[in-house]
Design a protein around this motif. Structure first.
Motif, PDB file in Angstrom:
ATOM      1  N   MET A 191       0.717  -4.409   5.472  1.00 54.74           N
ATOM      2  CA  MET A 191      -0.708  -4.549   5.147  1.00 54.74           C
ATOM      3  C   MET A 191      -1.441  -3.233   5.414  1.00 54.74           C
ATOM      4  O   MET A 191      -2.315  -2.820   4.637  1.00 54.74           O
ATOM      5  CB  MET A 191      -1.339  -5.668   5.976  1.00 54.74           C
ATOM      6  CG  MET A 191      -1.095  -7.062   5.425  1.00 54.74           C
ATOM      7  SD  MET A 191      -1.772  -7.260   3.752  1.00 54.74           S
ATOM      8  CE  MET A 191      -3.507  -6.902   4.003  1.00 54.74           C
ATOM      9  N   ALA A 192      -1.062  -2.585   6.514  1.00 58.28           N
ATOM     10  CA  ALA A 192      -1.681  -1.291   6.832  1.00 58.28           C
ATOM     11  C   ALA A 192      -1.424  -0.292   5.712  1.00 58.28           C
ATOM     12  O   ALA A 192      -2.319   0.444   5.294  1.00 58.28           O
ATOM     13  CB  ALA A 192      -1.120  -0.761   8.150  1.00 58.28           C
ATOM     14  N   GLU A 193      -0.198  -0.296   5.204  1.00 54.07           N
ATOM     15  CA  GLU A 193       0.175   0.627   4.136  1.00 54.07           C
ATOM     16  C   GLU A 193      -0.665   0.395   2.883  1.00 54.07           C
ATOM     17  O   GLU A 193      -1.095   1.344   2.228  1.00 54.07           O
ATOM     18  CB  GLU A 193       1.663   0.476   3.811  1.00 54.07           C
ATOM     19  CG  GLU A 193       2.196   1.534   2.877  1.00 54.07           C
ATOM     20  CD  GLU A 193       3.712   1.470   2.736  1.00 54.07           C
ATOM     21  OE1 GLU A 193       4.203   1.616   1.607  1.00 54.07           O
ATOM     22  OE2 GLU A 193       4.389   1.267   3.760  1.00 54.07           O
ATOM     23  N   GLU A 194      -0.914  -0.867   2.566  1.00 51.91           N
ATOM     24  CA  GLU A 194      -1.737  -1.182   1.396  1.00 51.91           C
ATOM     25  C   GLU A 194      -3.142  -0.606   1.545  1.00 51.91           C
ATOM     26  O   GLU A 194      -3.711  -0.047   0.590  1.00 51.91           O
ATOM     27  CB  GLU A 194      -1.809  -2.699   1.200  1.00 51.91           C
ATOM     28  CG  GLU A 194      -0.534  -3.327   0.675  1.00 51.91           C
ATOM     29  CD  GLU A 194      -0.140  -2.762  -0.688  1.00 51.91           C
ATOM     30  OE1 GLU A 194      -1.017  -2.636  -1.563  1.00 51.91           O
ATOM     31  OE2 GLU A 194       1.051  -2.437  -0.859  1.00 51.91           O
ATOM     32  N   TYR A 195      -3.708  -0.746   2.729  1.00 53.67           N
ATOM     33  CA  TYR A 195      -5.049  -0.205   2.954  1.00 53.67           C
ATOM     34  C   TYR A 195      -5.053   1.321   2.898  1.00 53.67           C
ATOM     35  O   TYR A 195      -6.009   1.928   2.406  1.00 53.67           O
ATOM     36  CB  TYR A 195      -5.608  -0.688   4.292  1.00 53.67           C
ATOM     37  CG  TYR A 195      -6.098  -2.118   4.276  1.00 53.67           C
ATOM     38  CD1 TYR A 195      -7.073  -2.518   3.356  1.00 53.67           C
ATOM     39  CD2 TYR A 195      -5.609  -3.069   5.169  1.00 53.67           C
ATOM     40  CE1 TYR A 195      -7.534  -3.830   3.330  1.00 53.67           C
ATOM     41  CE2 TYR A 195      -6.065  -4.380   5.156  1.00 53.67           C
ATOM     42  CZ  TYR A 195      -7.028  -4.752   4.235  1.00 53.67           C
ATOM     43  OH  TYR A 195      -7.480  -6.047   4.203  1.00 53.67           O
ATOM     44  N   TYR A 196      -3.983   1.949   3.392  1.00 49.83           N
ATOM     45  CA  TYR A 196      -3.901   3.407   3.316  1.00 49.83           C
ATOM     46  C   TYR A 196      -3.856   3.860   1.850  1.00 49.83           C
ATOM     47  O   TYR A 196      -4.508   4.840   1.480  1.00 49.83           O
ATOM     48  CB  TYR A 196      -2.667   3.924   4.059  1.00 49.83           C
ATOM     49  CG  TYR A 196      -2.806   3.936   5.565  1.00 49.83           C
ATOM     50  CD1 TYR A 196      -3.935   4.485   6.176  1.00 49.83           C
ATOM     51  CD2 TYR A 196      -1.809   3.419   6.384  1.00 49.83           C
ATOM     52  CE1 TYR A 196      -4.071   4.505   7.549  1.00 49.83           C
ATOM     53  CE2 TYR A 196      -1.931   3.432   7.770  1.00 49.83           C
ATOM     54  CZ  TYR A 196      -3.066   3.979   8.343  1.00 49.83           C
ATOM     55  OH  TYR A 196      -3.195   4.001   9.716  1.00 49.83           O
TER      56      TYR A 196
END
Length: 232
Positions: A191-196
């Motif tokens: 999920m963090a990667e998607e936001y990045y």
């Protein structure tokens, strides 16, 4: 002018006058979006433009600092412009919030051994204004700033509460960076990667990853950089 279709998308003169900058900007964006058949709600544009400073010089400085914010790790010019804009319009919530977030980001980027003390001093300077602004926020960036503030206080739950007050259509680059950091801290790397990725798309500059990497805690962005072909 589109050289492929031989069609002129936009050909109109606009009155650029300090007293009507907001309405002129709204008209220009309306016409530009219509000419490209881009379906963006006019109410969203109106809201975003209404958050901007009213004074000509403050508006100019704010937009310039916004453009520079994620283009380079050299924050000198960005901070100089947003500080001056804030001095010209101290009650503007958009400018106030961005100034807090830019100064906070700068502290993390510089990695001073006095970082904790600098954050404490920054929070003392802005706490009263930010908490006052939340009672009647004139910009969604107030919630970004408050989320960032509470993350510096090691309170991600409170940070999330403020981010939830921002409509998805009103997320900023900082909204997505803060959300990425929270997801990462909670053990949700995908999920963090998607936001990045969204932050990169919104900012238009991969350097945003370098800014995000240092905020609050150091993130491992090697895999994302590798996928995007970003070289050190």
């Amino acid at each position: 002018f589109n050289r492929i279709s031989n069609f002129r998308h936009l050909g109109r003169d606009y009155l650029i006058d300090p007293s009507s900058l907001h309405s002129t900007m709204r008209s220009m964006l309306d016409d530009l979006l219509d000419s490209f058949n881009m379906d963006i709600q006019k109410s969203i544009l109106k809201q975003q433009i209404s958050e901007l400073p009213k004074q000509e010089e403050s508006l100019k400085l704010s937009l310039e600092s916004l453009g520079l914010a994620f283009m380079t790790l050299d924050r000198t010019e960005t901070l100089s412009k947003i500080t001056r804009a804030n001095e010209l319009e101290p009650d503007n919530h958009f400018v106030l919030s961005n100034r807090y977030m830019y100064e906070l980001a700068d502290i993390f980027i510089l990695r001073s051994k006095h970082k904790d003390k600098q954050i404490e001093e920054l929070n003392k300077r802005f706490k009263a204004q930010l908490l006052s602004a939340k009672n009647n926020p004139k910009s969604y960036r107030v919630y970004d700033a408050l989320a960032a503030y509470f993350l510096t206080q090691d309170n991600p739950d409170q940070a999330i509460q403020y981010l939830r007050l921002i409509p998805r259509t009103e997320y900023s680059v900082m909204s997505m960076i803060i959300l990425a950091k929270i997801e990462e801290a909670q053990g949700n790397p995908s999920m963090a990667e998607e936001y990045y990725y969204e932050a990169i798309l919104e900012s238009g500059h991969p350097v945003v990853l370098k800014v995000a990497q240092t905020l609050f805690f150091k993130s491992n962005i090697t895999e994302i950089e590798s996928k995007l072909g970003i070289k050190h």
